[in-house]
Design a protein around this motif. Structure first.
Motif, PDB file in Angstrom:
ATOM      1  N   LEU A  57      44.747  39.319  47.723  1.00 48.67           N
ATOM      2  CA  LEU A  57      44.334  40.203  46.636  1.00 48.67           C
ATOM      3  C   LEU A  57      42.896  39.933  46.201  1.00 48.67           C
ATOM      4  O   LEU A  57      42.167  40.861  45.838  1.00 48.67           O
ATOM      5  CB  LEU A  57      45.281  40.043  45.450  1.00 48.67           C
ATOM      6  CG  LEU A  57      46.667  40.666  45.637  1.00 48.67           C
ATOM      7  CD1 LEU A  57      47.616  40.199  44.549  1.00 48.67           C
ATOM      8  CD2 LEU A  57      46.587  42.184  45.658  1.00 48.67           C
ATOM      9  N   ILE A  58      42.482  38.668  46.234  1.00 45.29           N
ATOM     10  CA  ILE A  58      41.094  38.336  45.902  1.00 45.29           C
ATOM     11  C   ILE A  58      40.146  39.006  46.899  1.00 45.29           C
ATOM     12  O   ILE A  58      39.137  39.611  46.524  1.00 45.29           O
ATOM     13  CB  ILE A  58      40.892  36.813  45.888  1.00 45.29           C
ATOM     14  CG1 ILE A  58      41.551  36.205  44.640  1.00 45.29           C
ATOM     15  CG2 ILE A  58      39.401  36.456  45.924  1.00 45.29           C
ATOM     16  CD1 ILE A  58      41.561  34.693  44.625  1.00 45.29           C
ATOM     17  N   ASP A  88      35.526  34.912  37.478  1.00 45.62           N
ATOM     18  CA  ASP A  88      36.386  34.366  36.430  1.00 45.62           C
ATOM     19  C   ASP A  88      37.834  34.267  36.885  1.00 45.62           C
ATOM     20  O   ASP A  88      38.546  33.307  36.551  1.00 45.62           O
ATOM     21  CB  ASP A  88      36.293  35.225  35.171  1.00 45.62           C
ATOM     22  CG  ASP A  88      34.926  35.138  34.496  1.00 45.62           C
ATOM     23  OD1 ASP A  88      34.196  34.170  34.792  1.00 45.62           O
ATOM     24  OD2 ASP A  88      34.592  36.037  33.706  1.00 45.62           O
ATOM     25  N   ILE A  89      38.291  35.267  37.660  1.00 43.08           N
ATOM     26  CA  ILE A  89      39.667  35.245  38.162  1.00 43.08           C
ATOM     27  C   ILE A  89      39.880  34.052  39.090  1.00 43.08           C
ATOM     28  O   ILE A  89      40.876  33.328  39.002  1.00 43.08           O
ATOM     29  CB  ILE A  89      39.996  36.568  38.888  1.00 43.08           C
ATOM     30  CG1 ILE A  89      40.171  37.691  37.864  1.00 43.08           C
ATOM     31  CG2 ILE A  89      41.259  36.427  39.744  1.00 43.08           C
ATOM     32  CD1 ILE A  89      40.282  39.058  38.482  1.00 43.08           C
ATOM     33  N   VAL A 149      51.569  47.669  35.997  1.00 46.79           N
ATOM     34  CA  VAL A 149      50.298  47.934  36.690  1.00 46.79           C
ATOM     35  C   VAL A 149      50.288  47.234  38.040  1.00 46.79           C
ATOM     36  O   VAL A 149      49.883  47.799  39.065  1.00 46.79           O
ATOM     37  CB  VAL A 149      49.105  47.474  35.828  1.00 46.79           C
ATOM     38  CG1 VAL A 149      47.797  47.569  36.629  1.00 46.79           C
ATOM     39  CG2 VAL A 149      48.995  48.316  34.569  1.00 46.79           C
ATOM     40  N   ALA A 150      50.760  45.981  38.062  1.00 49.01           N
ATOM     41  CA  ALA A 150      50.784  45.211  39.309  1.00 49.01           C
ATOM     42  C   ALA A 150      51.683  45.859  40.357  1.00 49.01           C
ATOM     43  O   ALA A 150      51.443  45.727  41.554  1.00 49.01           O
ATOM     44  CB  ALA A 150      51.261  43.784  39.026  1.00 49.01           C
ATOM     45  N   ASN A 166      43.492  45.528  40.425  1.00 54.39           N
ATOM     46  CA  ASN A 166      43.585  44.377  41.329  1.00 54.39           C
ATOM     47  C   ASN A 166      43.513  43.064  40.564  1.00 54.39           C
ATOM     48  O   ASN A 166      44.246  42.111  40.847  1.00 54.39           O
ATOM     49  CB  ASN A 166      42.463  44.417  42.375  1.00 54.39           C
ATOM     50  CG  ASN A 166      42.783  45.368  43.505  1.00 54.39           C
ATOM     51  OD1 ASN A 166      43.935  45.696  43.743  1.00 54.39           O
ATOM     52  ND2 ASN A 166      41.756  45.825  44.190  1.00 54.39           N
ATOM     53  N   GLY A 167      42.624  43.018  39.580  1.00 58.15           N
ATOM     54  CA  GLY A 167      42.506  41.811  38.769  1.00 58.15           C
ATOM     55  C   GLY A 167      43.768  41.534  37.981  1.00 58.15           C
ATOM     56  O   GLY A 167      44.234  40.387  37.901  1.00 58.15           O
ATOM     57  N   LEU A 168      44.378  42.589  37.419  1.00 57.62           N
ATOM     58  CA  LEU A 168      45.631  42.414  36.685  1.00 57.62           C
ATOM     59  C   LEU A 168      46.768  42.011  37.608  1.00 57.62           C
ATOM     60  O   LEU A 168      47.668  41.257  37.213  1.00 57.62           O
ATOM     61  CB  LEU A 168      45.974  43.698  35.936  1.00 57.62           C
ATOM     62  CG  LEU A 168      45.071  44.046  34.744  1.00 57.62           C
ATOM     63  CD1 LEU A 168      45.460  45.403  34.158  1.00 57.62           C
ATOM     64  CD2 LEU A 168      45.133  42.969  33.671  1.00 57.62           C
TER      65      LEU A 168
END
Length: 316
Positions: A112-113, A172-173, A259-260, A296-298
């Motif tokens: 995902l990153i 940050d993630i 959301v994910a 994507n971040g969530l």
């Protein structure tokens, strides 16, 4: 702070601020300049000296005379910067990111990153290609004396967003949510991301505070010699206050999980028996609390914090 002058030695500028090496490169100025002055080097390389100094002083937070900028020279600088980011820096970071995280297929957070990063690069590419093809072409026509009744640089400026923000979010993630490991490669690529984030922010500021005002002056000069009177688009004056991290409510956690799982706001509203406006408000609050603006971040946040099961997420 004393501003840089044409009579200064170029090596003195680099000694004072090493980031000016990138400015030199984007003006097409090579190394090996010895003890030559800024004026001599700009003359030898056919670079507009006033424009170089305007950018160098601006990047270095020194007094800057924005009225001396040559638009053809500045456009060439910006185009070279775009080429650097798209063809060298961002691909280099991707290669180093792949080496630093587990992309073997067993680490879904790593997947995902990388997906987040690839989508970010696509957004940057679209952003810069629009500037290359639309904005710089428009300014080229202005330089030839042609005004466009349906477009102005304010149209661009009002929608111009700083493309470094999502890179900051990715950084940050990784720092907050990627499992801690003894990984020098990951620390090194984070350093690259931080440098790129700062470079992109500086690049956008040059566009906002040097390029746009110079184009506006050109537009005004042309208007005085024609009957053209475009409609002025008022800038967005809404402010964004900084919000400190706050604890998520249970409802907000439920929405992050939805959301994910790839649900749109209407689907979330139906499942949780909420109105779409309420879901939108919750998502706005989630963004403020976590400083994560993308799905994507969530999703990464939801996995790391066990708000969802991996089998519930579409990773394709």
């Amino acid at each position: 702070m004393k501003k840089y002058l044409p009579s200064d030695k170029m090596r003195s500028l680099i000694k004072d601020n090493s980031s000016l090496l990138m400015v030199m490169s984007r003006f097409g100025i090579s190394l090996g300049f010895g003890d030559k002055t800024v004026k001599e080097i700009c003359r030898d390389t056919r670079v507009d000296c006033n424009t170089f100094l305007s950018v160098a002083n601006f990047i270095s937070f020194k007094e800057t005379d924005c009225t001396q900028v040559s638009l053809p020279s500045l456009i060439d600088y910006l185009k070279r910067a775009h080429t650097y980011f798209l063809n060298f820096n961002l691909p280099m970071i991707r290669r180093r990111l792949i080496d630093a995280i587990d992309c073997s297929g067993t680490d879904d957070v790593a997947f995902l990153i990388l997906k987040f990063y690839d989508e970010y690069v696509t957004e940057v590419r679209h952003h810069m290609e629009y500037e290359n093809e639309k904005v710089f072409t428009y300014v080229g026509n202005l330089l030839q004396g042609h005004l466009d009744k349906h477009y102005s640089i304010r149209t661009f400026a009002d929608k111009h967003h700083h493309i470094d923000s999502k890179l900051k979010e990715l950084k940050d993630i990784i720092i907050q949510y990627y499992p801690e490991k003894e990984n020098d490669q990951l620390n090194a690529v984070l350093f690259d991301i931080i440098n790129c984030e700062q470079d992109l922010n500086s690049h956008c500021l040059v566009e906002d505070q040097l390029f746009v005002p110079a184009v506006e002056r050109l537009e005004e000069d042309l208007k005085h010699h024609s009957s053209f009177h475009p409609t002025t688009t008022l800038p967005d004056t809404s402010s964004q206050a900084e919000n400190k991290f706050e604890t998520l409510s249970e409802r907000e956690k439920e929405i992050i999980a939805c959301v994910a799982k790839g649900m749109a706001n209407k689907e979330i509203a139906d499942i949780l028996c909420l109105s779409i406006n309420t879901v939108t408000t919750h998502r706005r609050n989630i963004t403020k609390k976590l400083q994560i603006r993308t799905s994507n971040g969530l999703t990464i946040y939801a996995i790391v914090n066990k708000l969802v099961e991996l089998q519930d997420i579409n990773l394709s």
